[in-house]
Write a protein that holds these residues in place. Structure first.
Motif, PDB file in Angstrom:
ATOM      1  N   HIS A  55       2.230  25.142  -0.182  1.00  0.00           N
ATOM      2  CA  HIS A  55       2.313  25.319   1.186  1.00  0.00           C
ATOM      3  C   HIS A  55       3.650  24.929   1.982  1.00  0.00           C
ATOM      4  O   HIS A  55       4.418  24.351   1.065  1.00  0.00           O
ATOM      5  CB  HIS A  55       1.252  24.214   2.084  1.00  0.00           C
ATOM      6  CG  HIS A  55       1.362  22.954   1.600  1.00  0.00           C
ATOM      7  ND1 HIS A  55       2.101  21.853   2.066  1.00  0.00           N
ATOM      8  CD2 HIS A  55       0.316  22.318   0.703  1.00  0.00           C
ATOM      9  CE1 HIS A  55       1.880  20.789   1.552  1.00  0.00           C
ATOM     10  NE2 HIS A  55       1.002  20.961   0.785  1.00  0.00           N
ATOM     11  N   GLU A  56       3.716  25.286   3.249  1.00  0.00           N
ATOM     12  CA  GLU A  56       5.056  25.021   3.904  1.00  0.00           C
ATOM     13  C   GLU A  56       5.188  23.183   3.720  1.00  0.00           C
ATOM     14  O   GLU A  56       4.328  22.559   3.713  1.00  0.00           O
ATOM     15  CB  GLU A  56       5.116  25.265   5.335  1.00  0.00           C
ATOM     16  CG  GLU A  56       5.568  26.508   5.581  1.00  0.00           C
ATOM     17  CD  GLU A  56       6.376  26.744   7.082  1.00  0.00           C
ATOM     18  OE1 GLU A  56       6.690  27.774   7.196  1.00  0.00           O
ATOM     19  OE2 GLU A  56       6.359  25.818   7.859  1.00  0.00           O
ATOM     20  N   PRO A  57       6.705  23.022   3.392  1.00  0.00           N
ATOM     21  CA  PRO A  57       7.739  23.586   3.688  1.00  0.00           C
ATOM     22  C   PRO A  57       8.114  24.262   2.263  1.00  0.00           C
ATOM     23  O   PRO A  57       9.391  24.388   2.172  1.00  0.00           O
ATOM     24  CB  PRO A  57       8.679  22.802   4.143  1.00  0.00           C
ATOM     25  CG  PRO A  57       8.292  21.478   3.738  1.00  0.00           C
ATOM     26  CD  PRO A  57       6.685  21.656   3.556  1.00  0.00           C
ATOM     27  N   TYR A  58       7.309  24.030   1.152  1.00  0.00           N
ATOM     28  CA  TYR A  58       7.958  24.250  -0.347  1.00  0.00           C
ATOM     29  C   TYR A  58       8.177  25.685  -0.775  1.00  0.00           C
ATOM     30  O   TYR A  58       7.449  26.504  -0.082  1.00  0.00           O
ATOM     31  CB  TYR A  58       7.058  23.557  -1.451  1.00  0.00           C
ATOM     32  CG  TYR A  58       6.936  22.186  -0.931  1.00  0.00           C
ATOM     33  CD1 TYR A  58       5.676  21.432  -0.188  1.00  0.00           C
ATOM     34  CD2 TYR A  58       7.731  21.225  -1.295  1.00  0.00           C
ATOM     35  CE1 TYR A  58       5.531  20.339  -0.106  1.00  0.00           C
ATOM     36  CE2 TYR A  58       7.684  19.983  -1.082  1.00  0.00           C
ATOM     37  CZ  TYR A  58       6.579  19.402  -0.514  1.00  0.00           C
ATOM     38  OH  TYR A  58       6.712  17.957  -0.115  1.00  0.00           O
ATOM     39  N   GLN A  59       8.954  25.672  -1.406  1.00  0.00           N
ATOM     40  CA  GLN A  59       9.237  27.188  -1.935  1.00  0.00           C
ATOM     41  C   GLN A  59       8.424  27.533  -3.210  1.00  0.00           C
ATOM     42  O   GLN A  59       7.842  28.681  -3.471  1.00  0.00           O
ATOM     43  CB  GLN A  59      10.759  27.438  -2.296  1.00  0.00           C
ATOM     44  CG  GLN A  59      11.626  28.308  -1.231  1.00  0.00           C
ATOM     45  CD  GLN A  59      11.811  27.581  -0.062  1.00  0.00           C
ATOM     46  OE1 GLN A  59      12.833  26.506  -0.219  1.00  0.00           O
ATOM     47  NE2 GLN A  59      11.399  27.803   0.978  1.00  0.00           N
ATOM     48  N   GLN A  98       8.371  22.483  -7.080  1.00  0.00           N
ATOM     49  CA  GLN A  98       8.915  21.812  -6.004  1.00  0.00           C
ATOM     50  C   GLN A  98       7.892  20.671  -5.181  1.00  0.00           C
ATOM     51  O   GLN A  98       8.128  19.486  -5.082  1.00  0.00           O
ATOM     52  CB  GLN A  98       9.733  22.489  -4.971  1.00  0.00           C
ATOM     53  CG  GLN A  98      10.875  21.795  -4.021  1.00  0.00           C
ATOM     54  CD  GLN A  98      11.141  22.724  -2.817  1.00  0.00           C
ATOM     55  OE1 GLN A  98      10.284  23.576  -2.438  1.00  0.00           O
ATOM     56  NE2 GLN A  98      12.419  22.419  -2.153  1.00  0.00           N
ATOM     57  N   GLU A 146       6.758  18.036  -7.543  1.00  0.00           N
ATOM     58  CA  GLU A 146       7.816  16.982  -7.924  1.00  0.00           C
ATOM     59  C   GLU A 146       7.960  16.313  -6.503  1.00  0.00           C
ATOM     60  O   GLU A 146       7.804  14.928  -6.563  1.00  0.00           O
ATOM     61  CB  GLU A 146       9.306  17.460  -7.745  1.00  0.00           C
ATOM     62  CG  GLU A 146       9.571  17.981  -9.445  1.00  0.00           C
ATOM     63  CD  GLU A 146      10.988  18.422  -9.340  1.00  0.00           C
ATOM     64  OE1 GLU A 146      11.226  19.403 -10.278  1.00  0.00           O
ATOM     65  OE2 GLU A 146      11.735  18.082  -8.342  1.00  0.00           O
ATOM     66  N   ALA A 147       7.675  16.821  -5.530  1.00  0.00           N
ATOM     67  CA  ALA A 147       7.542  16.039  -4.190  1.00  0.00           C
ATOM     68  C   ALA A 147       6.293  15.063  -4.182  1.00  0.00           C
ATOM     69  O   ALA A 147       6.381  14.068  -3.588  1.00  0.00           O
ATOM     70  CB  ALA A 147       7.750  16.929  -2.948  1.00  0.00           C
ATOM     71  N   ASP A 148       5.110  15.724  -4.531  1.00  0.00           N
ATOM     72  CA  ASP A 148       3.820  14.851  -4.538  1.00  0.00           C
ATOM     73  C   ASP A 148       3.951  13.535  -5.224  1.00  0.00           C
ATOM     74  O   ASP A 148       3.363  12.643  -4.941  1.00  0.00           O
ATOM     75  CB  ASP A 148       2.771  15.845  -4.848  1.00  0.00           C
ATOM     76  CG  ASP A 148       2.380  16.659  -3.721  1.00  0.00           C
ATOM     77  OD1 ASP A 148       1.530  17.794  -4.361  1.00  0.00           O
ATOM     78  OD2 ASP A 148       2.932  16.714  -2.555  1.00  0.00           O
ATOM     79  N   GLY A 184       6.305  11.102  -3.992  1.00  0.00           N
ATOM     80  CA  GLY A 184       5.571  10.436  -2.793  1.00  0.00           C
ATOM     81  C   GLY A 184       4.626   9.308  -3.270  1.00  0.00           C
ATOM     82  O   GLY A 184       4.505   8.188  -2.628  1.00  0.00           O
ATOM     83  N   ARG A 215      12.117  23.775   6.055  1.00  0.00           N
ATOM     84  CA  ARG A 215      10.927  24.104   7.102  1.00  0.00           C
ATOM     85  C   ARG A 215      10.316  22.927   7.682  1.00  0.00           C
ATOM     86  O   ARG A 215       9.761  23.240   8.970  1.00  0.00           O
ATOM     87  CB  ARG A 215      10.074  25.139   6.558  1.00  0.00           C
ATOM     88  CG  ARG A 215      10.969  26.673   6.208  1.00  0.00           C
ATOM     89  CD  ARG A 215       9.961  27.626   6.031  1.00  0.00           C
ATOM     90  NE  ARG A 215      10.564  28.984   5.774  1.00  0.00           N
ATOM     91  CZ  ARG A 215      11.692  29.625   6.182  1.00  0.00           C
ATOM     92  NH1 ARG A 215      11.915  29.417   7.443  1.00  0.00           N
ATOM     93  NH2 ARG A 215      11.965  30.660   5.406  1.00  0.00           N
ATOM     94  N   PHE A 224       5.716  16.027   3.681  1.00  0.00           N
ATOM     95  CA  PHE A 224       4.163  15.801   3.903  1.00  0.00           C
ATOM     96  C   PHE A 224       4.097  15.844   5.329  1.00  0.00           C
ATOM     97  O   PHE A 224       3.697  14.794   6.063  1.00  0.00           O
ATOM     98  CB  PHE A 224       3.882  14.383   3.384  1.00  0.00           C
ATOM     99  CG  PHE A 224       4.246  14.245   1.898  1.00  0.00           C
ATOM    100  CD1 PHE A 224       4.986  13.247   1.695  1.00  0.00           C
ATOM    101  CD2 PHE A 224       3.845  15.000   0.831  1.00  0.00           C
ATOM    102  CE1 PHE A 224       5.505  12.906   0.372  1.00  0.00           C
ATOM    103  CE2 PHE A 224       3.972  14.796  -0.455  1.00  0.00           C
ATOM    104  CZ  PHE A 224       5.048  13.882  -0.536  1.00  0.00           C
ATOM    105  N   LEU A 284       8.277   6.897   3.902  1.00  0.00           N
ATOM    106  CA  LEU A 284       7.963   7.520   2.439  1.00  0.00           C
ATOM    107  C   LEU A 284       8.490   9.066   2.757  1.00  0.00           C
ATOM    108  O   LEU A 284       8.877   9.785   1.780  1.00  0.00           O
ATOM    109  CB  LEU A 284       6.459   7.358   2.376  1.00  0.00           C
ATOM    110  CG  LEU A 284       5.792   7.900   0.870  1.00  0.00           C
ATOM    111  CD1 LEU A 284       4.610   7.064   0.817  1.00  0.00           C
ATOM    112  CD2 LEU A 284       5.474   9.443   0.980  1.00  0.00           C
ATOM    113  N   VAL A 338      11.171  11.458   0.379  1.00  0.00           N
ATOM    114  CA  VAL A 338      10.881  12.402  -0.278  1.00  0.00           C
ATOM    115  C   VAL A 338      11.698  13.655   0.173  1.00  0.00           C
ATOM    116  O   VAL A 338      11.975  14.517  -0.637  1.00  0.00           O
ATOM    117  CB  VAL A 338       9.056  12.577  -0.408  1.00  0.00           C
ATOM    118  CG1 VAL A 338       8.991  13.637  -1.505  1.00  0.00           C
ATOM    119  CG2 VAL A 338       8.785  11.355  -1.145  1.00  0.00           C
ATOM    120  N   LYS A 373      13.942  15.906  -2.031  1.00  0.00           N
ATOM    121  CA  LYS A 373      13.243  17.290  -2.645  1.00  0.00           C
ATOM    122  C   LYS A 373      13.527  18.457  -1.791  1.00  0.00           C
ATOM    123  O   LYS A 373      13.042  19.723  -2.297  1.00  0.00           O
ATOM    124  CB  LYS A 373      11.750  17.106  -2.882  1.00  0.00           C
ATOM    125  CG  LYS A 373      11.550  15.965  -3.954  1.00  0.00           C
ATOM    126  CD  LYS A 373      12.156  16.376  -5.157  1.00  0.00           C
ATOM    127  CE  LYS A 373      11.837  15.190  -6.256  1.00  0.00           C
ATOM    128  NZ  LYS A 373      12.643  15.405  -7.539  1.00  0.00           N
TER     129      LYS A 373
END
Lengths: 212, 316, 555
Positions: free
Chosen positions: A9-13, A17, A20-22, A25, C121, C125, C190, C194, C198
């Motif tokens: 979902h936004e904002p990931y491409q 990615q 990794e962000a999850d 986090g 964008r 989270f 947090l 991230v 990222k």
């Protein structure tokens, strides 16, 4: 691995990615939990330094066998959860759900033993607070038991949250079309939380029970 | 320094106060010197390099490491000089001279009780002589307070179940403010009084005039008998308990192998938490007197024990 | 109206009046329902939600301040009762610290700008971002409850044993409110960490990040590591009051100093949470005003990180006279002096940035100048406080009050207003009257100094803090301070008039009204919901203004 299955979902491409962000986090969140319990460990360290002898005496009155059993239970539960994570990554649904449920059940056993332990402490007159009848030989013993109750209570709260997370995830794995191994990241992250709860206990146990 | 309109500088009633004032003024000069260029230059640049105004802007610099390092390091080292000066002054505050006049202080919501060694007691007023070091032994009966003496540039928090100290040597007779500086509840703003510094003669006269029964140590001796200390801590007792004459300042071996010095805290803890540091070779049977004795009583007992001479005497 | 046009004439590309195309296609118009606002995951809308909430609490805390300064007009405590005054300053502190200052810049400008500045964008989270706003609101509601039901009277520092054993105010509810809002802080931090790791767009290396992002990253590290310690500390107070499970009780051998160590271990880094974002804002405002790259980019970026790290090592300077050991005090004193060095680097670098710049005296720059003047005074008086021998005299007096207000109000609030005046066109798509902006900046500077400079003198003279009964010969200084507060109050209210006016009547703003660098200025004002039509690719250094070679005149 189609991105739709992973619900990028936004904002990931890309899914990578997002994963990794999850993961990052979750690690940052776990760091906050470490700091939360850190305050309690600081208090315990202080208590031990200033009231050395009384703390040792108070620690001797804790039920070390219950504590040890609980440690074994939690370590085993982590093993189950780790198995679930590996199973998730290979898409083996039943094993994954089994590992999650096994971990949760062992967690529930921990809670049950803890309840037994609190009850016997209450019977012995060692459970402080709540207006309970309790008598302590000195102030420091009272402080130690206060800290014991707060620390194990906070840990138990986190454990309860973990149990709910594991069981609800197990339900999703078993009874919905939760895509595995595409969304194994979720199992990994819940697993990380569980392992942290375990690690916190690994530190709490010696600080409280092995101070003898 | 007082103008007729409003005051700008507090009176200084001791050498320490003058030293602190000197330190703060000197340090302020340094920090103004380090920061004034910033204000001046920023204002000047805002005018000189105003957008639309012709000026020489050729080859502007975007970094200069040696400049960055030096304008960080040099001010820091200059400031460290003042750190050393301040630390020396601070060190002195923690090392009162041994012959200081000891005054006991009990803080409670919302008043100050002072007790002179001769037994003179006062509330919210503290009389002290000039030219003699005075050490305050302070404790609180409830929450944390702080005894603040602005004219001496001193304050120290006063805690429950603990003794904290501050000491000074006032040199200027006068009446000064004494106030509580740690928020302690409803009437915190009104928990204050007066510090009255007197010449030694005036102080002696005040001591004589003051309503005093027995000295602190004498009151302590009466308590020693009344609450039952002498039941164990006397040569005639059947119980094996340490003899306390000349105890103060001695090294006491404890039953856990450590050795402590018998100071005010040790005596106080022994009365309130007797199981904490038990002398070697003695049974752990002393009861606590926590709910029996007030803070004032404890000060008296400590004063009594301190007054007993080291070689055997008539008491107790 | 014509005079208004003249004010905007020097802004390139000022478009016509009315709703521009940009506004119509922006995030502001992407959904009209309440649901689209209250269930949004758009970081820009969440920033607006926060902006409204923190402004609301700013004025509640400000009302408490007004009561305090009104009561202090006279040396007798005749406006408020003792109890009432204690509740007023406690509420002022609790609300201003946790419901205004800590969230202020990060949750409004941080939320709005960080994705734009790094070419993303949204934040990492988005739903967590919305959750953190709701948690903030919940904490705020608990605080309102405390306010209405009689307040709490322990001071915002909740020292034990006063708070745990003696106070009969709503300590637990207040502690709960702060505990709750702490989670909002943690989740925001947090999210930012991230995001910065990222979601940077291609080419946006760490060395190309705007300094605003660096400072928010440093702030976020503090947010996530320090706030949990506050949470556990407040929980321990609640445990003592509600469940009689005390660990600070001196009668049991507990140590009230342990509380202070735990509390300040969080609360000192917290003040850097309040000031680091402001420092980041000022870096942006100065480079924008000078239209020149920042002097010493890596030193400035690194100074934010250095401040964040050193912040955790100085908490004991709040406890020099509390009863901690002399050696501990000396170490904390030394480290407190050290933490001033990175702040000094920033200030010197800003000065050097202005050298040979092309400086325009628009409101953002005036707010930045005001910031520098006030923050430097605050920081230097911090050095004075770090000198232990001096602190023994001025600890817990108005000297300390003046010091921290110079930094938090003179600093952070000025930066907040500066940010508001700089990014207003980007956020709302509207220009505003620059003359009034300048008037506000000057009025804030004057009002502020009149309010707080006399307090340094009051403090050194020995007026303790949290006192509303004071020695009559201090009345003139107190009255000066209260008059300044009145001016400040007016200065804070004026922007409501011209900024709201601008929403309806001012010309629409072009994408880059200040003609400055930064990815946020490459998208329309206001930005569309998805920020960028295409994710940008960055190839240049930050602040890559044209470098003057020939001199004379300006680009």
């Amino acid at each position: 691995m189609p991105d739709e299955a992973l619900h990028v979902h936004e904002p990931y491409q890309t899914a990578a990615q997002q994963a990794e962000a999850d993961t990052m986090g979750m690690y940052v969140f776990l760091a906050t939990e470490v700091m939360l319990f850190g305050g309690l460990f600081a208090a315990a360290l202080m208590l031990r330094t200033v009231h050395h002898d009384e703390v040792i005496a108070a620690s001797r009155q804790l039920h070390i066998w219950i504590g040890t059993a609980n440690t074994v239970l939690l370590l085993t539960s982590s093993l189950f959860v780790a198995t679930a994570v590996v199973a998730a990554r290979t898409g083996t649904r039943r094993l994954c759900a089994g590992g999650l449920i096994g971990g949760a059940v062992l967690g529930l056993c921990f809670m049950a033993l803890k309840a037994v332990e609190y009850y016997s402490e209450y019977r012995e007159g060692h459970l402080p607070g709540f207006g309970l009848p309790a008598h302590f030989s000195n102030g420091a013993e009272h402080l130690f038991m206060n800290l014991y109750l707060i620390a194990t209570g906070l840990h138990a709260f986190h454990l309860a949250v973990g149990i709910v997370l594991l069981l609800s995830l197990a339900a999703r794995v078993l009874w919905t079309s939760f895509p595995l191994p595409e969304r194994s990241i979720t199992v990994t992250l819940f697993g990380l939380y569980w392992h942290l709860v375990d690690v916190i206990w690994i530190f709490l146990f010696p600080v409280l029970y092995l101070a003898r | 320094m007082m103008t007729s309109f409003f005051p700008l500088w507090p009176v200084a009633a001791s050498e320490h106060a003058h030293s602190v004032d000197l330190l703060v003024i000197a340090f302020s000069v340094l920090i103004v010197a380090l920061s004034a260029p910033v204000f001046i230059l920023m204002a000047w640049f805002a005018v000189k390099y105003r957008r639309g105004k012709p000026a020489d802007r050729r080859h502007p610099v975007h970094r200069k490491t040696w400049a960055e390092v030096s304008w960080s390091a040099i001010p820091f080292f200059l400031i460290l000089g003042f750190f050393v000066w301040s630390s020396v002054l601070f060190y002195q505050l923690y090392h009162p001279p041994p012959d200081a006049l000891e005054i006991n202080v009990v803080a409670k919501r919302w008043m100050w009780k002072f007790q002179h060694p001769g037994g003179q007691a006062e509330i919210n007023e503290l009389h002290v002589p000039t030219g003699k070091p005075v050490k305050l032994l302070m404790t609180s009966q409830d929450v944390i307070h702080s005894l603040y003496l602005p004219a001496l540039r001193l304050k120290q928090d006063v805690l429950p179940d603990r003794t904290t100290t501050e000491w000074f040597n006032a040199d200027k007779p006068g009446t000064y403010i004494l106030t509580c500086a740690e928020f302690c509840g409803t009437d915190h703003s009104q928990m204050g009084g007066r510090l009255i510094v007197q010449t030694p003669q005036d102080y002696a006269r005040w001591l004589d005039k003051s309503d005093v029964g027995m000295s602190l140590a004498e009151q302590g001796e009466a308590l020693f008998l009344k609450v039952g200390c002498s039941g164990c801590h006397s040569p005639a007792a059947t119980v094996h308990a340490p003899q306390l004459q000349g105890l103060y300042g001695r090294q006491v071996p404890l039953d856990n192998g450590r050795t402590v010095t018998a100071d005010d805290s040790y005596i106080r803890d022994s009365i309130l938490e007797p199981q904490k540091d038990v002398a070697a070779g003695y049974p752990r049977i002393m009861p606590t007197f926590k709910n029996v004795l007030s803070e004032a009583d404890i000060s008296k007992l400590i004063a009594f024990i301190k007054s007993t001479p080291s070689t055997g005497s008539a008491h107790p | 109206m014509t005079s208004e046009r003249a004010d905007y004439a020097d802004l390139p590309g000022a478009a016509g009046y009315g709703e521009s195309e940009a506004i119509q296609k922006s995030y502001l118009r992407a959904g009209h329902t309440l649901r689209s606002w209250f269930l949004t995951t758009d970081h820009k809308r969440i920033a607006i939600l926060y902006l409204i909430s923190v402004t609301f609490f700013f004025f509640v805390g400000g009302a408490a301040a007004a009561l305090i300064r009104a009561d202090l007009l006279t040396p007798q405590g005749d406006l408020l009762s003792n109890e009432g005054y204690n509740r007023a300053f406690t509420l002022h502190g609790v609300i201003m610290v946790w419901f205004f200052l800590i969230p202020s810049i990060p949750t409004t400008f941080g939320n709005f700008l960080i994705p734009l500045m790094i070419g993303a964008r949204d934040l990492a989270f988005p739903r967590l971002n919305l959750l953190s706003w709701y948690i903030y609101v919940l904490g705020g509601l608990c605080t309102i409850y405390v306010l209405i039901s009689g307040g709490v009277d322990t001071g915002w520092t909740f020292y034990t044993p006063l708070s745990s054993m003696f106070s009969n105010g709503h300590v637990v509810m207040a502690a709960t409110a702060v505990f709750i809002v702490g989670f909002s802080s943690i989740l925001t931090g947090l999210n930012f960490i991230v995001t910065v790791h990222k979601l940077r767009c291609p080419g946006m290396s760490w060395g190309r990040l705007p300094l605003f992002v660096w400072s928010h990253y440093a702030t976020s590290v503090i947010l996530v590591l320090a706030t949990p310690v506050l949470s556990i500390t407040l929980a321990l107070i609640a445990a003592e009051r509600v469940f009689q499970l005390g660990i600070f009780d001196p009668a049991l051998g507990g140590d009230p100093l342990l509380y202070q160590h735990l509390f300040w271990f969080y609360s000192h880094p917290a003040v850097y949470i309040m000031v680091l974002p402001a420092l980041g804002v000022i870096s942006e405002l100065i480079t924008a005003a000078a239209r020149k790259p920042i002097f010493g980019y890596w030193f400035v970026a690194g100074s934010s990180i250095a401040i964040a790290l050193l912040a955790f090592l100085v908490w004991g300077h709040h406890m020099f006279v509390a009863g901690q050991s002399m050696y501990a005090s000396e170490i904390f004193s030394f480290l407190s002096l050290a933490v001033a060095v990175p702040s000094g680097i920033k200030v010197y670098n800003w000065t050097a940035t202005l050298y040979k710049g092309h400086i325009s005296l628009d409101p953002p720059f005036l707010f930045a100048m005001g910031f520098v003047g006030l923050f430097v005074v605050g920081g230097l008086t911090g050095l004075i406080l770090a000198m232990v021998a001096i602190d023994v005299h001025v600890h817990d007096t108005y000297f300390v009050v003046a010091h921290f207000h110079y930094i938090m109000v003179g600093g952070t609030v000025s930066a907040f207003f500066g940010a508001l005046h700089y990014w207003w066109p980007k956020i709302t798509g509207r220009l505003y009257n620059l003359v009034w902006g300048r008037v506000t900046a000057v009025l804030i500077f004057v009002g502020f100094n009149l309010t707080f400079f006399p307090q340094f003198i009051l403090g050194y003279l020995g007026m303790p803090r949290r006192y509303h009964v004071y020695d009559p010969h201090l009345q003139v200084l107190n009255d000066m301070s209260s008059s300044g507060a009145a001016i400040l109050a007016v200065a804070y209210l004026i922007p409501f008039v011209y900024l709201f006016y601008s929403l309806r009547y001012s010309p629409a703003a072009p994408a880059n009204p200040w003609d400055v660098t930064g990815l946020e200025w490459t998208v329309p004002s206001p930005p569309p919901k998805h920020n960028f039509d295409e994710i940008p690719v960055v190839t240049t250094k930050p602040y890559n203004y044209p470098v003057e070679q020939k001199g004379d005149g300006d680009a």
